[in-house]
Design a protein around this motif. Structure first.
Motif, PDB file in Angstrom:
ATOM      1  N   THR A  52       0.807  -1.218   0.000  1.00 59.15           N
ATOM      2  CA  THR A  52       0.000   0.000   0.000  1.00 59.15           C
ATOM      3  C   THR A  52       0.841   1.268   0.000  1.00 59.15           C
ATOM      4  N   ASN A  53       1.982   1.259   0.661  1.00 57.85           N
ATOM      5  CA  ASN A  53       2.802   2.470   0.648  1.00 57.85           C
ATOM      6  C   ASN A  53       3.289   2.791  -0.764  1.00 57.85           C
ATOM      7  N   LEU A  54       3.584   1.773  -1.567  1.00 60.22           N
ATOM      8  CA  LEU A  54       3.988   2.007  -2.952  1.00 60.22           C
ATOM      9  C   LEU A  54       2.813   2.465  -3.805  1.00 60.22           C
ATOM     10  N   MET A  55       1.636   1.919  -3.514  1.00 61.29           N
ATOM     11  CA  MET A  55       0.455   2.317  -4.285  1.00 61.29           C
ATOM     12  C   MET A  55       0.178   3.800  -4.120  1.00 61.29           C
ATOM     13  N   VAL A  56       0.309   4.295  -2.905  1.00 56.98           N
ATOM     14  CA  VAL A  56       0.091   5.718  -2.658  1.00 56.98           C
ATOM     15  C   VAL A  56       1.145   6.535  -3.402  1.00 56.98           C
ATOM     16  N   LYS A  57       2.380   6.091  -3.352  1.00 52.79           N
ATOM     17  CA  LYS A  57       3.487   6.825  -3.972  1.00 52.79           C
ATOM     18  C   LYS A  57       3.441   6.772  -5.502  1.00 52.79           C
ATOM     19  N   LEU A  58       3.072   5.616  -6.065  1.00 53.64           N
ATOM     20  CA  LEU A  58       3.182   5.408  -7.507  1.00 53.64           C
ATOM     21  C   LEU A  58       1.849   5.422  -8.250  1.00 53.64           C
ATOM     22  N   ALA A  59       0.752   5.729  -7.561  1.00 56.37           N
ATOM     23  CA  ALA A  59      -0.550   5.771  -8.229  1.00 56.37           C
ATOM     24  C   ALA A  59      -0.529   6.801  -9.349  1.00 56.37           C
ATOM     25  N   GLU A  60      -1.294   6.524 -10.394  1.00 58.78           N
ATOM     26  CA  GLU A  60      -1.340   7.382 -11.581  1.00 58.78           C
ATOM     27  C   GLU A  60      -2.745   7.925 -11.800  1.00 58.78           C
ATOM     28  N   VAL A  61      -2.812   9.112 -12.357  1.00 62.75           N
ATOM     29  CA  VAL A  61      -4.083   9.559 -12.899  1.00 62.75           C
ATOM     30  C   VAL A  61      -4.261   8.835 -14.225  1.00 62.75           C
ATOM     31  N   CYS A  62      -5.476   8.712 -14.657  1.00 63.29           N
ATOM     32  CA  CYS A  62      -5.721   7.987 -15.901  1.00 63.29           C
ATOM     33  C   CYS A  62      -6.506   8.856 -16.861  1.00 63.29           C
ATOM     34  N   PRO A  63      -6.081   8.938 -18.119  1.00 63.88           N
ATOM     35  CA  PRO A  63      -4.989   8.155 -18.671  1.00 63.88           C
ATOM     36  C   PRO A  63      -3.633   8.610 -18.133  1.00 63.88           C
ATOM     37  N   GLY A  64      -2.755   7.635 -18.053  1.00 59.35           N
ATOM     38  CA  GLY A  64      -1.411   7.869 -17.568  1.00 59.35           C
ATOM     39  C   GLY A  64      -0.458   6.923 -18.259  1.00 59.35           C
ATOM     40  N   PRO A  65       0.795   6.869 -17.827  1.00 58.16           N
ATOM     41  CA  PRO A  65       1.799   6.055 -18.519  1.00 58.16           C
ATOM     42  C   PRO A  65       1.416   4.581 -18.651  1.00 58.16           C
ATOM     43  N   THR A  66       0.873   3.991 -17.603  1.00 57.12           N
ATOM     44  CA  THR A  66       0.558   2.560 -17.667  1.00 57.12           C
ATOM     45  C   THR A  66      -0.634   2.303 -18.567  1.00 57.12           C
ATOM     46  N   THR A  67      -1.693   3.099 -18.457  1.00 56.64           N
ATOM     47  CA  THR A  67      -2.861   2.851 -19.307  1.00 56.64           C
ATOM     48  C   THR A  67      -2.552   3.138 -20.776  1.00 56.64           C
ATOM     49  N   VAL A  68      -1.710   4.120 -21.044  1.00 53.32           N
ATOM     50  CA  VAL A  68      -1.296   4.369 -22.434  1.00 53.32           C
ATOM     51  C   VAL A  68      -0.512   3.173 -22.959  1.00 53.32           C
ATOM     52  N   TYR A  69       0.375   2.624 -22.135  1.00 56.49           N
ATOM     53  CA  TYR A  69       1.159   1.436 -22.523  1.00 56.49           C
ATOM     54  C   TYR A  69       0.229   0.259 -22.798  1.00 56.49           C
ATOM     55  N   LEU A  70      -0.745   0.045 -21.924  1.00 58.83           N
ATOM     56  CA  LEU A  70      -1.686  -1.077 -22.102  1.00 58.83           C
ATOM     57  C   LEU A  70      -2.518  -0.896 -23.369  1.00 58.83           C
ATOM     58  N   ALA A  71      -2.960   0.324 -23.639  1.00 62.53           N
ATOM     59  CA  ALA A  71      -3.714   0.586 -24.864  1.00 62.53           C
ATOM     60  C   ALA A  71      -2.869   0.249 -26.089  1.00 62.53           C
ATOM     61  N   ASP A  72      -1.609   0.650 -26.062  1.00 56.00           N
ATOM     62  CA  ASP A  72      -0.694   0.336 -27.171  1.00 56.00           C
ATOM     63  C   ASP A  72      -0.487  -1.168 -27.320  1.00 56.00           C
ATOM     64  N   LEU A  73      -0.385  -1.882 -26.186  1.00 59.79           N
ATOM     65  CA  LEU A  73      -0.239  -3.348 -26.233  1.00 59.79           C
ATOM     66  C   LEU A  73      -1.450  -4.001 -26.882  1.00 59.79           C
ATOM     67  N   ALA A  74      -2.629  -3.566 -26.474  1.00 57.97           N
ATOM     68  CA  ALA A  74      -3.850  -4.138 -27.044  1.00 57.97           C
ATOM     69  C   ALA A  74      -3.898  -3.899 -28.549  1.00 57.97           C
ATOM     70  N   LEU A  75      -3.596  -2.677 -28.954  1.00 58.57           N
ATOM     71  CA  LEU A  75      -3.621  -2.330 -30.377  1.00 58.57           C
ATOM     72  C   LEU A  75      -2.559  -3.087 -31.167  1.00 58.57           C
ATOM     73  N   SER A  76      -1.332  -3.072 -30.696  1.00 63.19           N
ATOM     74  CA  SER A  76      -0.243  -3.691 -31.470  1.00 63.19           C
ATOM     75  C   SER A  76      -0.364  -5.205 -31.547  1.00 63.19           C
ATOM     76  N   ASN A  77      -1.022  -5.812 -30.559  1.00 61.60           N
ATOM     77  CA  ASN A  77      -1.193  -7.267 -30.572  1.00 61.60           C
ATOM     78  C   ASN A  77      -2.585  -7.694 -31.013  1.00 61.60           C
ATOM     79  N   ARG A  78      -3.460  -6.711 -31.271  1.00 62.06           N
ATOM     80  CA  ARG A  78      -4.827  -6.968 -31.727  1.00 62.06           C
ATOM     81  C   ARG A  78      -5.565  -7.946 -30.815  1.00 62.06           C
ATOM     82  N   VAL A  79      -5.521  -7.622 -29.510  1.00 56.62           N
ATOM     83  CA  VAL A  79      -6.206  -8.442 -28.512  1.00 56.62           C
ATOM     84  C   VAL A  79      -7.100  -7.558 -27.637  1.00 56.62           C
ATOM     85  N   ILE A  80      -8.069  -8.178 -27.012  1.00 54.95           N
ATOM     86  CA  ILE A  80      -8.788  -7.548 -25.923  1.00 54.95           C
ATOM     87  C   ILE A  80      -7.920  -7.773 -24.698  1.00 54.95           C
ATOM     88  N   LEU A  81      -7.585  -6.711 -24.002  1.00 51.99           N
ATOM     89  CA  LEU A  81      -6.639  -6.796 -22.895  1.00 51.99           C
ATOM     90  C   LEU A  81      -7.285  -6.316 -21.602  1.00 51.99           C
TER      91      LEU A  81
END
Length: 110
Positions: A52-81
């Motif tokens: 939990t201490n890391l979650m507080v420190k590293l939480a992101e607003v969305c869209p953010g770096p992780t969700t943008v990365y996941l969107a790119d993964l879904a698109l580039s691999n043509r999968v539902i992710l």
């Protein structure tokens, strides 16, 4: 013959390096897609150790770096992710354990 949907559930060891965790998740998604998966599911809080201490420190607003990365993964691999879950921070600083689902075009559908 009935329609079938091949899915993959990715398990991974989580380390303290977020970039390495995201890269590993990307490799697993690509491997699943290459093996015919159309729906790929990542683990809960896959980008960092579940503390939990890391979650507080590293939480992101969305869209953010992780969700943008996941969107790119879904698109580039043509999968539902199903992006496991990530710690999301709202405008008021509250933290949520949020799961995002992306379609094959990288759009958030859930």
């Amino acid at each position: 013959m009935a329609n079938t949907l091949r899915l993959a559930i990715c398990q991974m060891l989580i380390g303290s390096d977020r970039s390495a965790n995201l890269a590993h998740a990307g490799q697993l998604v690509a491997e699943a897609a290459q093996n015919g998966a159309r729906l790929v599911v990542l683990p809960e809080i896959f980008s960092m150790p579940y503390r939990t201490n890391l979650m507080v420190k590293l939480a992101e607003v969305c869209p953010g770096p992780t969700t943008v990365y996941l969107a790119d993964l879904a698109l580039s691999n043509r999968v539902i992710l199903v992006g496991g879950s990530i710690p999301e921070k709202d405008e008021e600083g509250r933290i949520f354990n949020t799961s995002f689902i992306f379609d094959e075009q990288g759009l958030v559908i859930g």
